[in-house]
Scaffold this motif. Structure first.
Motif, PDB file in Angstrom:
ATOM      1  N   ALA A  58      51.466 -61.735 -38.804  1.00 54.10           N
ATOM      2  CA  ALA A  58      50.088 -62.057 -39.194  1.00 54.10           C
ATOM      3  C   ALA A  58      49.214 -62.001 -37.940  1.00 54.10           C
ATOM      4  O   ALA A  58      49.687 -62.243 -36.837  1.00 54.10           O
ATOM      5  N   LEU A  92      54.835 -70.589 -42.877  1.00 53.00           N
ATOM      6  CA  LEU A  92      53.785 -69.616 -43.180  1.00 53.00           C
ATOM      7  C   LEU A  92      54.183 -68.763 -44.389  1.00 53.00           C
ATOM      8  O   LEU A  92      53.398 -68.566 -45.317  1.00 53.00           O
ATOM      9  N   ARG A  93      55.429 -68.292 -44.367  1.00 54.04           N
ATOM     10  CA  ARG A  93      55.871 -67.456 -45.491  1.00 54.04           C
ATOM     11  C   ARG A  93      55.818 -68.244 -46.799  1.00 54.04           C
ATOM     12  O   ARG A  93      55.365 -67.734 -47.821  1.00 54.04           O
ATOM     13  N   VAL A 108      51.804 -66.367 -46.577  1.00 60.51           N
ATOM     14  CA  VAL A 108      51.321 -65.468 -45.516  1.00 60.51           C
ATOM     15  C   VAL A 108      52.198 -64.217 -45.436  1.00 60.51           C
ATOM     16  O   VAL A 108      53.426 -64.302 -45.499  1.00 60.51           O
ATOM     17  N   LYS A 109      51.541 -63.065 -45.281  1.00 61.82           N
ATOM     18  CA  LYS A 109      52.266 -61.799 -45.148  1.00 61.82           C
ATOM     19  C   LYS A 109      51.792 -61.068 -43.894  1.00 61.82           C
ATOM     20  O   LYS A 109      50.724 -61.360 -43.353  1.00 61.82           O
ATOM     21  N   PHE A 149      43.754 -67.938 -44.310  1.00 62.68           N
ATOM     22  CA  PHE A 149      44.612 -69.052 -43.899  1.00 62.68           C
ATOM     23  C   PHE A 149      44.061 -69.686 -42.626  1.00 62.68           C
ATOM     24  O   PHE A 149      43.561 -68.982 -41.751  1.00 62.68           O
ATOM     25  N   HIS A 189      46.659 -63.414 -35.548  1.00 64.11           N
ATOM     26  CA  HIS A 189      46.022 -64.705 -35.288  1.00 64.11           C
ATOM     27  C   HIS A 189      44.653 -64.525 -34.663  1.00 64.11           C
ATOM     28  O   HIS A 189      44.401 -63.572 -33.936  1.00 64.11           O
ATOM     29  N   ASP A 215      47.984 -60.312 -42.574  1.00 61.31           N
ATOM     30  CA  ASP A 215      46.980 -61.337 -42.949  1.00 61.31           C
ATOM     31  C   ASP A 215      46.342 -61.899 -41.682  1.00 61.31           C
ATOM     32  O   ASP A 215      47.004 -62.052 -40.660  1.00 61.31           O
ATOM     33  N   CYS A 251      52.749 -66.887 -36.048  1.00 63.01           N
ATOM     34  CA  CYS A 251      51.942 -65.799 -36.626  1.00 63.01           C
ATOM     35  C   CYS A 251      52.479 -64.456 -36.142  1.00 63.01           C
ATOM     36  O   CYS A 251      52.680 -63.528 -36.926  1.00 63.01           O
ATOM     37  N   ILE A 266      44.875 -65.070 -39.706  1.00 61.27           N
ATOM     38  CA  ILE A 266      45.002 -66.528 -39.723  1.00 61.27           C
ATOM     39  C   ILE A 266      44.143 -67.098 -38.619  1.00 61.27           C
ATOM     40  O   ILE A 266      44.284 -66.721 -37.457  1.00 61.27           O
TER      41      ILE A 266
END
Ligand code: WTA
Length: 638
Positions: free
Chosen positions: A145, A112-113, A117-118, A170, A147, A121, A140, A123
């Protein structure tokens, strides 16, 4: 490991309950102290139900995956965390120990990273019930992140609505999913959704069915290729993102009585503590036991009692890809026997559907490992309760009837297995921290026993909904504005002479079809999108297996369609496109008009009676604009 806060007797339940209401901060503070925190919280609870504003364990820092995985590695690293049973009984099952789950979650968090993805975020996860789904959810959470899992039965249009609402950039999906005899083309449904969502930057696709799919350069990547990159880079551990107690953990969309589904937001710490507490107490989980929750992770039940509750308790959670009746109606019993399941947690609709096959599918199956049975999602009728008790539990397994909602995060009213009394079709008593009240139409609290009313909750438990994503006002009006200073559940309930609660079903315009929540307004909007439809009204009717079925009254342009059968099929197709197959009406009746008051309001009460077949109990129709329409609708009932 035993659980210091596991209630062991009815007296302990009573004293825990009394303490939880008299001193909620001490009560929950003590339970919270058994978890792994990166920083202790500063204030346990701050709340009002007017805004609403609810904050638990403020100032605390943690990561839920450290509590669900890392803290179990030392003592139970080699114990199964997840057991996965595939759709097809001939395919091998899979087991992930806590150590293996740790490795996989860390690896995928790296993926993810690597894909940008941060923390914070959103997802969207749209997958079948494979271990990769649980890994994706946990990864996640590990990276911070948010989800948002979407059940595999929703259409491209529904996915697009949710992606837009959450502005999710994402997506994690699979090529396809197996469910019973069907292959669901997940990636191609996602592709359709993405036509309306150009802001999506990355789609990570795991392989399951290996159906041919399109992979768009620059946007779509294979899960397996991404994992290989992480292996090549030699990356292993993934330092969990340190989250604030109140940081959102996930969004889960659910239907209400108005408009589009809303994104229910849950916060990290309160959700973790409450799902753990209820898992341990309701099921009376004992370390080493195999817990089989048959829900899909696309619903709240799967979030709370397949993933977070069992894993935070260091338990073994069995996840099943398929359905109860495929390849035949003994699938559940074979799984129980094969994996020596101790706790079986399923839905009344599944029980009723299995009941219809009689007891032959149970013959010769060894169910001795079962210790506790559970139900969730809709009221369980007495007949199904007794069937479950006699044929599955052999009269030896307590049945917990757990009442709760997406918005409540975990079970609020239930007996505790073998500890507090059970009563067929009753959820019985509130969990510690939960203060149910029954109110009348005017919002007056109804006291005493042997009474019915609208079910509300008077004080916050740790996993209460925090907000509806992007629209706090909607959260207020939906849940906190109907009755002053109370959370309104949308359910009606009866309280018996012992103070036990029986949930009688929704009192708003929400249907519960096979345990799935569907708003009548949503279905009407979908039907009205069909080119030939002028207007429609949707109500529920009692259905032997599904609990409730969907009955649609449809006004068609030019009065009646030339080919009613074909037009019905077209309407079903439209609903499938707009919402998904789960919202398809069971019955469609073409009518020349709907019963309306002079002010134009549809009299649903009348339509409900007609759908239920209670034609004698329609009552007064003289206030209607056109009373004649009622006779016509009665005569044309399908
Ligand atoms: C219904 C599912 C009776 C209820 C966890 C609630 C129940 C809605 C029960 C929430 C039960 C859930 N007895 N009714 N044990 N459990 N319900 O959000 O109407 O999918 O409001 O959460 O299901 O459905 P949801």
């Amino acid at each position: 490991m035993s659980y210091p806060y596991q209630i062991k007797s009815f007296e302990e339940y009573q004293s825990a309950y009394a303490k939880s209401l008299a001193q909620p901060t001490e009560f929950w503070g003590e339970i919270a102290s058994y978890f792994t925190w990166r920083k202790h919280w500063e204030m346990t609870l701050d709340w009002n139900f007017v805004e609403p504003h609810v904050r638990w364990f403020m100032g605390g820092k943690l990561n839920i995956t450290e509590n669900c995985i890392d803290r179990h590695l030392k003592d139970r690293g080699n114990q199964p965390a997840l057991i996965w049973e595939p759709n097809d009984p001939d395919e091998a099952h899979r087991v992930l120990t806590y150590k293996q789950l740790y490795d996989k979650v860390c690896q995928f968090a790296h993926v993810l990273r690597n894909n940008g993805v941060k923390k914070g975020d959103r997802i969207c996860i749209y997958m079948g019930m494979t271990p990769e789904l649980a890994i994706a959810v946990l990864a996640c959470a590990r990276i911070g992140a948010i989800h948002s899992v979407i059940f595999g039965g929703f259409s491209a249009q529904s996915i697009a609505d949710r992606l837009q609402d959450a502005h999710a950039e994402f997506i994690i999906t699979s090529d396809g999913a197996y469910r019973g005899g069907k292959d669901i083309p997940l990636k191609s449904i996602i592709d359709d959704a993405l036509i309306a969502c150009p802001f999506v930057k990355r789609v990570i696709v795991s392989t399951r069915t290996r159906t041919p799919i399109s992979m768009i350069k620059g946007r779509d990547v294979w899960w397996e290729d991404e994992i290989k990159k992480i292996e090549t880079l030699g990356l292993h551990d993934f330092e969990p993102e340190i989250m604030d107690s109140e940081d959102p953990l996930f969004i889960l969309y659910t239907s209400g009585s108005t408009g589009k589904p809303k994104g229910v937001v849950h916060a990290c710490a309160g959700y973790m503590i409450y799902t753990n507490y209820t898992f341990i107490n309701v099921f009376q989980y004992q370390p080493g036991e195999i817990h089989f929750c048959t829900a899909d992770i696309g619903w709240i039940t799967g979030h709370s009692y397949i993933v977070y509750g069992p894993l935070s308790a260091g338990g073994t959670s069995l996840m099943f890809e398929g359905i109860p009746t495929w390849p035949d109606a003994s699938r559940f019993w074979d799984i129980v026997e094969k994996h020596k399941v101790n706790i079986l947690y399923t839905a009344p609709t599944a029980i009723r559907s299995l009941m219809s096959f009689g007891t032959a599918p149970l013959e010769g199956k060894n169910l001795d490992s079962l210790r506790v049975l559970g139900t969730v999602g809709e009221p369980i009728n007495e007949e199904a309760w007794h069937w479950y008790n006699t044929n599955v539990g052999k009269g030896k397994c307590p049945i917990v009837d757990t009442w709760w909602q997406t918005e409540t995060g975990g079970t609020l009213i239930s007996n505790l297995a073998g500890i507090t009394p059970a009563k067929a079709s009753y959820a019985t008593l509130p969990m510690p921290g939960v203060e149910p009240v029954l109110v009348d139409e005017k919002g007056e609290i109804i006291t005493g026993n042997n009474v019915s009313g609208n079910l509300c909750l008077r004080s916050p438990w740790p996993s209460i909904i925090r907000t509806t994503y992007g629209d706090h006002e909607r959260c207020r009006t939906n849940y906190f504005a109907t009755y002053h200073n109370m959370y309104f559940t949308g359910d009606g309930a009866y309280r018996d002479e012992n103070g036990f609660y029986r949930i009688t079903g929704r009192v708003d315009d929400v249907l519960n079809v096979s345990g799935h929540r569907i708003g009548t307004a949503e279905v009407e909007n979908a039907i009205n999108m069909h080119a030939g439809v002028i207007e429609s009204a949707v109500v529920g009717f009692p259905h032997d297996v599904k609990g409730q079925g969907i009955y649609a009254f449809v006004v068609y342009s030019g009065d009646t369609p030339a080919d009613a059968h074909l037009s019905r099929q077209d309407i079903l197709q439209t609903v499938t496109r707009v919402i998904g197959a789960i919202a398809k009406p069971d019955k469609i009746q073409f009518v020349s008009g709907l019963p309306k008051t002079r002010s134009g309001k549809i009299m649903r009460r009348i339509l409900r009676k007609i759908a239920e077949g209670e034609l004698e109990q329609i009552g007064d129709t003289t206030t209607l604009l056109d009373p004649g329409v009622v006779e016509e609708i009665k005569a044309g009932r399908v």
